[in-house]
Design an enzyme around this catalytic site. Structure first.
Site, PDB file in Angstrom:
ATOM      1  CB  CYS A  43      32.376  54.037  48.078  1.00 27.99           C
ATOM      2  SG  CYS A  43      30.476  52.718  48.349  1.00 27.99           S
ATOM      3  CB  CYS A  48      30.930  50.944  45.687  1.00 25.07           C
ATOM      4  SG  CYS A  48      31.604  50.734  47.089  1.00 25.07           S
ATOM      5  CE  LYS A  51      31.608  46.766  41.965  1.00 27.72           C
ATOM      6  NZ  LYS A  51      32.772  47.093  42.956  1.00 27.72           N
ATOM      7  CE1 TYR A 178      35.010  41.894  47.387  1.00 26.43           C
ATOM      8  CE2 TYR A 178      37.132  41.558  48.975  1.00 26.43           C
ATOM      9  CZ  TYR A 178      35.913  41.570  48.444  1.00 26.43           C
ATOM     10  OH  TYR A 178      35.190  40.779  49.936  1.00 26.43           O
ATOM     11  CD  GLU A 182      34.248  43.911  41.946  1.00 30.37           C
ATOM     12  OE1 GLU A 182      32.799  44.025  43.114  1.00 30.37           O
ATOM     13  OE2 GLU A 182      34.264  44.867  42.064  1.00 30.37           O
ATOM     14  CG  HIS A 437       8.479  27.309  40.649  1.00 32.00           C
ATOM     15  ND1 HIS A 437       9.441  26.633  40.376  1.00 32.00           N
ATOM     16  CD2 HIS A 437       7.629  26.692  40.564  1.00 32.00           C
ATOM     17  CE1 HIS A 437       9.397  26.165  39.373  1.00 32.00           C
ATOM     18  NE2 HIS A 437       9.037  25.877  38.771  1.00 32.00           N
ATOM     19  CD  GLU A 442      12.314  27.418  42.249  1.00 29.84           C
ATOM     20  OE1 GLU A 442      11.269  26.974  43.443  1.00 29.84           O
ATOM     21  OE2 GLU A 442      11.949  27.614  41.523  1.00 29.84           O
TER      22      GLU A 442
HETATM   23  P1  NDP Z   1      42.289  41.906  47.791  1.00 30.70           P
HETATM   24  O1  NDP Z   1      43.172  41.538  49.085  1.00 30.70           O
HETATM   25  O2  NDP Z   1      40.567  41.734  47.206  1.00 30.70           O
HETATM   26  O3  NDP Z   1      43.381  41.573  46.457  1.00 30.70           O
HETATM   27  C1  NDP Z   1      44.749  41.711  46.241  1.00 30.70           C
HETATM   28  C2  NDP Z   1      45.203  40.583  45.270  1.00 30.70           C
HETATM   29  O4  NDP Z   1      46.547  41.144  45.198  1.00 30.70           O
HETATM   30  C3  NDP Z   1      45.548  38.912  45.782  1.00 30.70           C
HETATM   31  O5  NDP Z   1      45.648  38.869  44.764  1.00 30.70           O
HETATM   32  C4  NDP Z   1      46.755  39.098  46.587  1.00 30.70           C
HETATM   33  O6  NDP Z   1      47.548  38.091  46.607  1.00 30.70           O
HETATM   34  C5  NDP Z   1      47.423  40.407  45.887  1.00 30.70           C
HETATM   35  N1  NDP Z   1      48.224  40.623  46.429  1.00 30.70           N
HETATM   36  C6  NDP Z   1      49.038  41.488  47.011  1.00 30.70           C
HETATM   37  N2  NDP Z   1      49.710  42.327  47.480  1.00 30.70           N
HETATM   38  C7  NDP Z   1      50.575  42.042  46.392  1.00 30.70           C
HETATM   39  C8  NDP Z   1      52.125  42.681  46.053  1.00 30.70           C
HETATM   40  N3  NDP Z   1      53.097  43.020  47.133  1.00 30.70           N
HETATM   41  N4  NDP Z   1      52.379  41.318  44.749  1.00 30.70           N
HETATM   42  C9  NDP Z   1      51.702  41.203  43.830  1.00 30.70           C
HETATM   43  N5  NDP Z   1      50.571  40.812  44.542  1.00 30.70           N
HETATM   44  C10 NDP Z   1      49.738  41.490  45.463  1.00 30.70           C
HETATM   45  O7  NDP Z   1      42.546  43.495  47.099  1.00 30.70           O
HETATM   46  P2  NDP Z   1      42.120  44.634  45.686  1.00 30.70           P
HETATM   47  O8  NDP Z   1      42.656  45.576  45.228  1.00 30.70           O
HETATM   48  O9  NDP Z   1      41.850  43.515  44.778  1.00 30.70           O
HETATM   49  O10 NDP Z   1      40.511  45.378  46.899  1.00 30.70           O
HETATM   50  C11 NDP Z   1      41.179  46.302  48.006  1.00 30.70           C
HETATM   51  C12 NDP Z   1      40.296  46.337  48.913  1.00 30.70           C
HETATM   52  O11 NDP Z   1      39.198  46.998  48.316  1.00 30.70           O
HETATM   53  C13 NDP Z   1      38.882  44.895  49.006  1.00 30.70           C
HETATM   54  O12 NDP Z   1      40.481  43.737  49.631  1.00 30.70           O
HETATM   55  C14 NDP Z   1      37.945  45.199  49.138  1.00 30.70           C
HETATM   56  O13 NDP Z   1      38.301  45.071  50.767  1.00 30.70           O
HETATM   57  C15 NDP Z   1      37.690  46.427  48.909  1.00 30.70           C
HETATM   58  N6  NDP Z   1      36.880  45.985  47.447  1.00 30.70           N
HETATM   59  C16 NDP Z   1      35.676  45.575  48.164  1.00 30.70           C
HETATM   60  C17 NDP Z   1      34.874  45.448  46.803  1.00 30.70           C
HETATM   61  C18 NDP Z   1      33.327  44.878  46.406  1.00 30.70           C
HETATM   62  O14 NDP Z   1      32.878  44.190  47.792  1.00 30.70           O
HETATM   63  N7  NDP Z   1      32.343  44.035  46.013  1.00 30.70           N
HETATM   64  C19 NDP Z   1      35.303  45.563  45.530  1.00 30.70           C
HETATM   65  C20 NDP Z   1      36.553  45.931  44.991  1.00 30.70           C
HETATM   66  C21 NDP Z   1      37.362  46.907  46.393  1.00 30.70           C
HETATM   67  P3  NDP Z   1      47.077  37.205  47.802  1.00 30.70           P
HETATM   68  O15 NDP Z   1      45.985  36.709  47.627  1.00 30.70           O
HETATM   69  O16 NDP Z   1      48.743  35.597  47.064  1.00 30.70           O
HETATM   70  O17 NDP Z   1      47.448  37.755  49.073  1.00 30.70           O
END
Ligand code: NDP
Length: 448
Positions: A43, A48, A51, A178, A182, A437, A442
């Site tokens: 983080c 976080c 980012k 995510y 982002e 307001h 609101e």
């Molecule tokens: P996410 O789980 O959010 O998204 C992963 C994405 O990658 C999905 O679209 C998924 O598709 C795809 N995917 C997963 N496996 C494969 C694969 N083998 N081949 C191709 N595509 C794949 O993960 P992130 O990497 O974006 O972030 C990791 C974690 O970090 C998040 O889950 C979150 O918990 C945390 N995070 C939180 C943030 C916040 O709170 N603002 C910011 C950044 C990260 P599908 O949907 O089909 O599974």
């Protein structure tokens, strides 16, 4: 005095590990923590915090543009990635120092080295030193998952993205979650050409469908390209440093960088867990009970390594609950109901509770209220970008069971509104609150 070197040995000084260490120490435990990289964890060091600073930096692109409509004579501005990157990295260094100081102030011994488990109550440091502890806490977090295909080593992950030498003119981002959304927003605001490539046809699975659709629509209007249902075939590195990306059923793409944002996996490999009998689930996460205890009674785990909810504030709660329960005589179980979350896209999303689809499945009859509006500031700026607020109400009880928002400052507003959802307040309670307001928030008390 116990026969162990320490009462608690923590592996991993990220959000969960640092909280557990300092709280256990404040309860009087003799604590050591081992960290092989940098104190602060994902983080603070490469998640976080940096980012969010990039998100702030990126948003100036819109602010500078909109300022002209508000009467400011803004000369042509130029963005310098190196300045922002270096300032962000310096802030990360400062925070790392503060985390280290906190541990020192609580008399936690920090070993800046890798530690592995060699017995239920024994760890070994990289130099071979063996130490004993009555309890061991694993807080090693997660690691970016990169799917295997030829040339995948040419892609970067969120570990490297904060250190880029230059701003890529063209960037391809794999994933639809995510990190993908982002960073698509960040690079788009900086002027890079951004293409998101996703294996499925959905971005941000788990978020409310209407909110996801709104982000998709706004992102496309801003010029972010999306390719759905497209797996990667290979990446080749060219002599000029660019990358040629081959996707299924697409012409080759030439880009300057590929960012893999395809999920994160628990960091459980090579630390001796299986050898001492700690059970892992099929994703490789440590199985723990509600007290964060693993299948080996002296070994506990908190945070992303347990793959419950991969969010920093959740890891912190788990670390606190562990330390209070085990060392503070205050048994505490983390409540995972109504955990708010945010996506710091452009514009950002904030959400808490059930989506409309979840509520219809679980509750049967629900009432949905939406407000689809243009923020006052956007209207004057001539920015045709609409916010969407959505409230999900249990029709049988009038209780608000979900709030989902996309629009300027949505996470800031949602955090406060999440208190009402967590407290089980009703739509009538929201209605009884007088509007503030003029504000965007609101809308939450004016939903009809
Ligand atoms: P996410 O789980 O959010 O998204 C992963 C994405 O990658 C999905 O679209 C998924 O598709 C795809 N995917 C997963 N496996 C494969 C694969 N083998 N081949 C191709 N595509 C794949 O993960 P992130 O990497 O974006 O972030 C990791 C974690 O970090 C998040 O889950 C979150 O918990 C945390 N995070 C939180 C943030 C916040 O709170 N603002 C910011 C950044 C990260 P599908 O949907 O089909 O599974």
């Amino acid at each position: 005095m116990s026969d162990f070197d320490y009462d608690l040995f923590v592996i991993g000084a990220g959000s969960g590990g640092v909280r557990a260490s300092r709280v256990a120490a404040s309860h009087g435990a003799r604590v050591a923590v081992a960290e092989e990289y940098r104190v602060g964890g994902t983080c603070v060091i490469r998640g976080c915090v940096p980012k969010k600073l990039l998100v702030y930096g990126a948003h100036f692109a819109e602010d500078i543009h909109d300022a002209r409509k508000f009467g400011w004579d803004v000369p042509e501005c130029r963005f310098d990635w190196n300045v922002l990157r270096d300032n962000v990295l310096a802030e990360v260094d400062r925070l790392e120092g503060l985390y280290g100081q906190t541990l020192d102030n609580h008399h936690v011994t920090v070993f800046k080295t890798r530690a592995t488990i060699v017995g239920p109550q024994k760890v070994r440091l990289a130099d071979g030193t063996e130490l004993t502890a009555e309890r061991i806490l694993i807080a090693t977090g997660g690691w970016p998952h990169v799917p295997e295909f030829p040339g995948s080593e040419h892609a970067i992950t969120s570990n490297e993205v904060f250190h880029l030498e230059t701003l890529p003119k063209r960037i391809m981002i794999a994933g639809g979650g995510y990190i993908a959304n982002e960073f698509a927003g960040i690079f788009n605001e900086f002027g890079s050409q951004v293409t998101i490539v996703n294996r499925g046809d959905t971005i941000l699975r788990g978020y409310d469908e209407q909110i996801r659709d709104r982000l998709l629509q706004i992102s496309m209007t801003k010029g972010i390209h999306f390719k759905f249902n497209v797996p990667f075939r290979s990446i080749e590195k060219n002599d000029d440093g660019t990358l040629t990306v081959h996707l299924e059923n697409c012409d080759p793409f030439i880009v300057d960088a590929v960012l893999m944002a395809t999920g994160r996996v628990p960091n459980t490999k090579g630390i001796g867990l299986e050898e001492v009998g700690v059970e892992l689930d099929d994703q490789g996460a440590i199985k723990v009970d509600e007290t964060n205890q693993s299948s080996v009674p002296s070994i506990y785990a908190v945070g992303d390594v347990t793959n419950r909810i991969q969010l920093t504030p959740v890891a912190i709660r788990e670390g606190q609950a562990f330390a209070d329960s085990v060392f503070g005589g205050k048994p505490t179980v983390v409540d995972y109901q109504n955990v708010p979350s945010a996506v710091f896209s452009h514009p950002p999303i904030g959400a808490v509770g059930m989506t409309e689809a979840e509520a219809r499945n679980k509750l049967g009859t629900v009432r949905i209220y939406t407000s689809d509006f243009r923020a006052m500031k956007n209207v004057l700026a001539g920015r045709n970008e609409r916010a969407l607020y959505k409230m999900v109400v249990n029709a049988a009880t009038d209780q608000v069971v979900g709030l989902h928002m996309i629009g300027p400052d949505a996470p800031e507003i949602l955090q406060a509104a999440a208190i009402a959802v967590k407290a089980g307040l009703t739509k009538a309670d929201f209605d009884a609150t007088v509007a503030l307001h003029p504000s965007m928030a609101e809308e939450l008390v004016l939903l009809k």
